[in-house]
Motif scaffolding. Sequence first.
Motif, PDB file in Angstrom:
ATOM      1  N   ARG A 181      -4.532 -12.437   8.496  1.00 22.42           N
ATOM      2  CA  ARG A 181      -3.636 -11.290   8.600  1.00 22.42           C
ATOM      3  C   ARG A 181      -3.676 -10.728  10.006  1.00 22.42           C
ATOM      4  O   ARG A 181      -4.750 -10.544  10.590  1.00 22.42           O
ATOM      5  CB  ARG A 181      -4.032 -10.192   7.610  1.00 22.42           C
ATOM      6  N   TRP A 182      -2.485 -10.463  10.562  1.00 21.49           N
ATOM      7  CA  TRP A 182      -2.359  -9.698  11.805  1.00 21.49           C
ATOM      8  C   TRP A 182      -1.522  -8.464  11.489  1.00 21.49           C
ATOM      9  O   TRP A 182      -0.477  -8.552  10.828  1.00 21.49           O
ATOM     10  CB  TRP A 182      -1.686 -10.507  12.902  1.00 21.49           C
ATOM     11  N   ARG A 183      -2.015  -7.322  11.935  1.00 22.80           N
ATOM     12  CA  ARG A 183      -1.308  -6.074  11.634  1.00 22.80           C
ATOM     13  C   ARG A 183      -1.391  -5.133  12.824  1.00 22.80           C
ATOM     14  O   ARG A 183      -2.452  -4.973  13.432  1.00 22.80           O
ATOM     15  CB  ARG A 183      -1.912  -5.404  10.397  1.00 22.80           C
ATOM     16  N   PHE A 192       3.425  -2.923  11.149  1.00 18.99           N
ATOM     17  CA  PHE A 192       4.112  -4.205  10.960  1.00 18.99           C
ATOM     18  C   PHE A 192       3.092  -5.325  11.133  1.00 18.99           C
ATOM     19  O   PHE A 192       2.075  -5.167  11.826  1.00 18.99           O
ATOM     20  CB  PHE A 192       5.304  -4.382  11.914  1.00 18.99           C
ATOM     21  N   GLY A 193       3.352  -6.451  10.486  1.00 24.80           N
ATOM     22  CA  GLY A 193       2.400  -7.544  10.568  1.00 24.80           C
ATOM     23  C   GLY A 193       2.754  -8.694   9.657  1.00 24.80           C
ATOM     24  O   GLY A 193       3.785  -8.682   8.963  1.00 24.80           O
ATOM     25  N   ILE A 194       1.893  -9.700   9.670  1.00 24.77           N
ATOM     26  CA  ILE A 194       2.090 -10.931   8.902  1.00 24.77           C
ATOM     27  C   ILE A 194       0.801 -11.243   8.149  1.00 24.77           C
ATOM     28  O   ILE A 194      -0.302 -11.119   8.695  1.00 24.77           O
ATOM     29  CB  ILE A 194       2.463 -12.109   9.816  1.00 24.77           C
ATOM     30  N   TYR A 216       3.234 -16.552   2.346  1.00 22.08           N
ATOM     31  CA  TYR A 216       3.441 -15.797   3.579  1.00 22.08           C
ATOM     32  C   TYR A 216       4.077 -14.448   3.239  1.00 22.08           C
ATOM     33  O   TYR A 216       4.917 -14.356   2.334  1.00 22.08           O
ATOM     34  CB  TYR A 216       4.363 -16.544   4.547  1.00 22.08           C
ATOM     35  N   SER A 217       3.676 -13.423   3.976  1.00 22.44           N
ATOM     36  CA  SER A 217       4.250 -12.100   3.791  1.00 22.44           C
ATOM     37  C   SER A 217       4.370 -11.425   5.150  1.00 22.44           C
ATOM     38  O   SER A 217       3.490 -11.563   6.001  1.00 22.44           O
ATOM     39  CB  SER A 217       3.361 -11.261   2.862  1.00 22.44           C
ATOM     40  N   ALA A 218       5.455 -10.682   5.345  1.00 15.30           N
ATOM     41  CA  ALA A 218       5.664  -9.946   6.592  1.00 15.30           C
ATOM     42  C   ALA A 218       6.301  -8.598   6.274  1.00 15.30           C
ATOM     43  O   ALA A 218       7.073  -8.473   5.314  1.00 15.30           O
ATOM     44  CB  ALA A 218       6.559 -10.738   7.548  1.00 15.30           C
ATOM     45  N   HIS A 219       5.957  -7.592   7.066  1.00 17.08           N
ATOM     46  CA  HIS A 219       6.511  -6.268   6.807  1.00 17.08           C
ATOM     47  C   HIS A 219       6.703  -5.506   8.106  1.00 17.08           C
ATOM     48  O   HIS A 219       6.034  -5.760   9.110  1.00 17.08           O
ATOM     49  CB  HIS A 219       5.581  -5.464   5.886  1.00 17.08           C
ATOM     50  N   PHE A 220       7.632  -4.556   8.064  1.00 15.98           N
ATOM     51  CA  PHE A 220       7.847  -3.567   9.124  1.00 15.98           C
ATOM     52  C   PHE A 220       8.051  -2.236   8.423  1.00 15.98           C
ATOM     53  O   PHE A 220       8.930  -2.114   7.552  1.00 15.98           O
ATOM     54  CB  PHE A 220       9.059  -3.911   9.985  1.00 15.98           C
ATOM     55  N   PHE A 221       7.244  -1.243   8.786  1.00 19.43           N
ATOM     56  CA  PHE A 221       7.325   0.040   8.085  1.00 19.43           C
ATOM     57  C   PHE A 221       7.234   1.176   9.091  1.00 19.43           C
ATOM     58  O   PHE A 221       6.323   1.222   9.930  1.00 19.43           O
ATOM     59  CB  PHE A 221       6.186   0.162   7.071  1.00 19.43           C
ATOM     60  N   ALA A 266       1.929   8.414  -5.640  1.00 17.27           N
ATOM     61  CA  ALA A 266       2.288   7.516  -4.544  1.00 17.27           C
ATOM     62  C   ALA A 266       3.613   7.925  -3.900  1.00 17.27           C
ATOM     63  O   ALA A 266       4.514   8.458  -4.559  1.00 17.27           O
ATOM     64  CB  ALA A 266       2.379   6.085  -5.053  1.00 17.27           C
ATOM     65  N   ARG A 267       3.721   7.675  -2.594  1.00 18.95           N
ATOM     66  CA  ARG A 267       5.006   7.863  -1.913  1.00 18.95           C
ATOM     67  C   ARG A 267       6.023   6.868  -2.462  1.00 18.95           C
ATOM     68  O   ARG A 267       5.670   5.808  -2.969  1.00 18.95           O
ATOM     69  CB  ARG A 267       4.846   7.651  -0.406  1.00 18.95           C
ATOM     70  N   ASN A 268       7.313   7.207  -2.339  1.00 17.38           N
ATOM     71  CA  ASN A 268       8.363   6.327  -2.850  1.00 17.38           C
ATOM     72  C   ASN A 268       8.284   4.934  -2.238  1.00 17.38           C
ATOM     73  O   ASN A 268       8.439   3.933  -2.941  1.00 17.38           O
ATOM     74  CB  ASN A 268       9.738   6.940  -2.580  1.00 17.38           C
ATOM     75  N   LEU A 269       8.042   4.846  -0.914  1.00 16.03           N
ATOM     76  CA  LEU A 269       7.971   3.562  -0.216  1.00 16.03           C
ATOM     77  C   LEU A 269       6.655   3.468   0.540  1.00 16.03           C
ATOM     78  O   LEU A 269       6.196   4.453   1.115  1.00 16.03           O
ATOM     79  CB  LEU A 269       9.139   3.409   0.766  1.00 16.03           C
ATOM     80  N   ARG A 270       6.068   2.266   0.521  1.00 13.72           N
ATOM     81  CA  ARG A 270       4.810   2.042   1.233  1.00 13.72           C
ATOM     82  C   ARG A 270       4.802   0.632   1.796  1.00 13.72           C
ATOM     83  O   ARG A 270       5.379  -0.294   1.205  1.00 13.72           O
ATOM     84  CB  ARG A 270       3.605   2.213   0.290  1.00 13.72           C
ATOM     85  N   PRO A 271       4.122   0.416   2.923  1.00 16.99           N
ATOM     86  CA  PRO A 271       4.050  -0.948   3.489  1.00 16.99           C
ATOM     87  C   PRO A 271       3.195  -1.848   2.607  1.00 16.99           C
ATOM     88  O   PRO A 271       2.316  -1.380   1.873  1.00 16.99           O
ATOM     89  CB  PRO A 271       3.400  -0.723   4.855  1.00 16.99           C
ATOM     90  N   TYR A 272       3.432  -3.145   2.692  1.00 15.50           N
ATOM     91  CA  TYR A 272       2.697  -4.117   1.872  1.00 15.50           C
ATOM     92  C   TYR A 272       2.057  -5.150   2.784  1.00 15.50           C
ATOM     93  O   TYR A 272       2.751  -5.826   3.554  1.00 15.50           O
ATOM     94  CB  TYR A 272       3.640  -4.815   0.890  1.00 15.50           C
ATOM     95  N   ALA A 273       0.719  -5.286   2.688  1.00 18.08           N
ATOM     96  CA  ALA A 273       0.010  -6.254   3.523  1.00 18.08           C
ATOM     97  C   ALA A 273      -1.051  -6.995   2.730  1.00 18.08           C
ATOM     98  O   ALA A 273      -2.022  -7.483   3.288  1.00 18.08           O
ATOM     99  CB  ALA A 273      -0.628  -5.546   4.719  1.00 18.08           C
TER     100      ALA A 273
END
Length: 692
Positions: A181-183, A192-194, A216-221, A266-273
């Motif tokens: 994982r890189w974040r 953001f990260g992968i 694989y997973s990637a996110h930008f929050f 919980a907040r409505n939206l949250r990052p996923y890693a």
Amino acid sequence: MRNVPILFLLLIVSLPLFAQRQDSISLDPVPTDLLEDFLQNSGAESGDFDLNGQFDLLATFQKRPLNINRCDEADLRELGLLNDIQINNLLQYRKIAGPLLALYELQVIPGFDLAFIRRIIPYLTTGGDLDDFQASILEMVGDGRNEVQMRWSRVLEKQAGYANPESDQSYLGDPNQLFVRWRHTYYNRLSFGITAEKDRGEAFFKGNNRQGFDFYSAHFFLNNYRKKLKSLALGDFNASFGQGLILFSGFSTGKSAASTLVKRNARNLRPYASANEANYLRGAGISYALSDKFEATAFYSSRLRDGNVNGVDTLDEEVASFSSFIDAGFHRTIREIEDKNSVRQNMSGLSLQYHSGAYRLGLNSVYHRFDRALTLNPQPYNRYYFQGQSLLNTSVDYSARWGNLNAFGETAWSDNGAIATMNGLLVTLDRKMDAALVYRRYPRNFQALGAAAFGETDGGRNEEGVYMGLEIRPRTGWTVNAYYDVWRHPWLRFQVDAPSRGTEWRLRLTYEKRRRMRAFVELRQENKEENAFGNETPYNVLTPTRLVQLRTYISNQVSKALELRTRADWGYWDDGVGAREFGFAVLQDVIVQPIGFPLSFNTRFALFDTDSYNVRFYYYENDLLNTFSIPPYYNRGSRVYLNLRYRPVSALTIEARFAQTFWSNQTEIGTGLELINGPRKTQLSAQIKYVF
């Protein structure tokens, strides 16, 4: 791959030895009691919860403490250290008395004792300007924190799945498990990260995984950007509405020793890693402030999921339907690979929130659409489960505070006409006493695919019950937690072939002396009705079962470098048909963290003896950074683990873990392709974490 350990050694020496920022210390954001209780109540043996975000968030607040005089209710919830009663009392005190002059002033607020204040002080402040809404994205990228994390693990004993690699029934990959994982984060504003993972037995750069990792997973929050933009999620993310009656993704606790912790926050939206391959959304989401009092959240997700396919339509050679989702995330055999990504799930959601001071009201909607129909294998217990290609849920949720009272709840509707509701009340009865009350009614035909509401069972259906919780702090250092829950299931359940009832109660007495010593004794009893297997009638009848567990625990901070933790559990299970089954377990933990020395370690030795799996005990285990494990202890044997942590510089952490379980009354461990011929199961793990 035999060369994986060598690969990790090469990665170590290739990393720079200096970093621009200090790394965070080891944090434990979710109380271990809650993790143990949650898994024990759910019956799960293992799970992968996205705790990484909470670890990173606490590290953020440690470096940039939250201004307790300026933060709002959402900020306090995001911190994850205060329960709803404490938040309510703090906001009420601030409203009446004004800003706090010092953090130790929290002692005059009900629910805040000195021991708890000492735990939260590193993450809070009473002053300072934290308003950096004007920081640009480029500034956040340039001034943020990068973290690279690489993990390897494998079971040393030979398992049946690797014995005959030429067989179609064997695992197609090697026994190594890999995680990378890189974040990049900028406090709690940008992430953001992968993330990439390969499970044990999955192919790596060959076969069906020629691209390398299986997942694989990637996110930008983006969070709280320019005041109007509350959240922006791109890629993989989590979403939650209300109290979880129609949608709640991520970690949530059930009944636990924290007897008043019953509200979803919980907040409505949250990052996923995380590396969990089931519990996430993939697409885009946004939360936007329409005005000072109105906020809107919308998201769209489209992703492929594993499913058990029912057959093939010979006209278009497409899979006609599927019977269930497969959430394990394993793609090790030909059969598991055939089920991989066999169903496309499209989801969209919309939430409109009104908030005015102590009052909040929300209107939520979630729509599911599959590219083929869900057709269940017909069983009496699943008669009212959702089947089809689309499902629409709507709900109304609320929260209101009046003085020392906090009322909350949610009422939801599924498009078959069923209505479910849960309503709760949190109240400070006295500065030394808090109480919680929750009523839930989930009809047997209520259908919600993303539900994770408070209750005895998953899915928010076929349950009606009342929960009562109490926390008393009679004097400094002493806490009494208790709850009583009574419920009924109006329809059949899996392995329960008639409507059934149940009750559960728990009583815990805790003593804490500053931060040097903590001890508790707890008694818990759970009564349920289940099928009486082995009876002489041609059909199953229900029998009342009883599980009783007595737990004792003591931790002692002998010195700044040495901590000892001792635990002993005893219990029994009885179904009124066979003989009563007993069990006990004894554990000793030793935690050594020398001051000013880069090497630390912790170890455990445990002995356990239970008559069967029915009397199993769950225990939280210290693991590698940002990870945890909670295996069940059952049958007769011992377990030992050793964790080593080496930090030559603040930016670099190198870890190794050895864990072994020995069963003295077994000659085989596991079943099927996981079978081990022998009484031992040994696991080795290693991890590198580098921050710059």
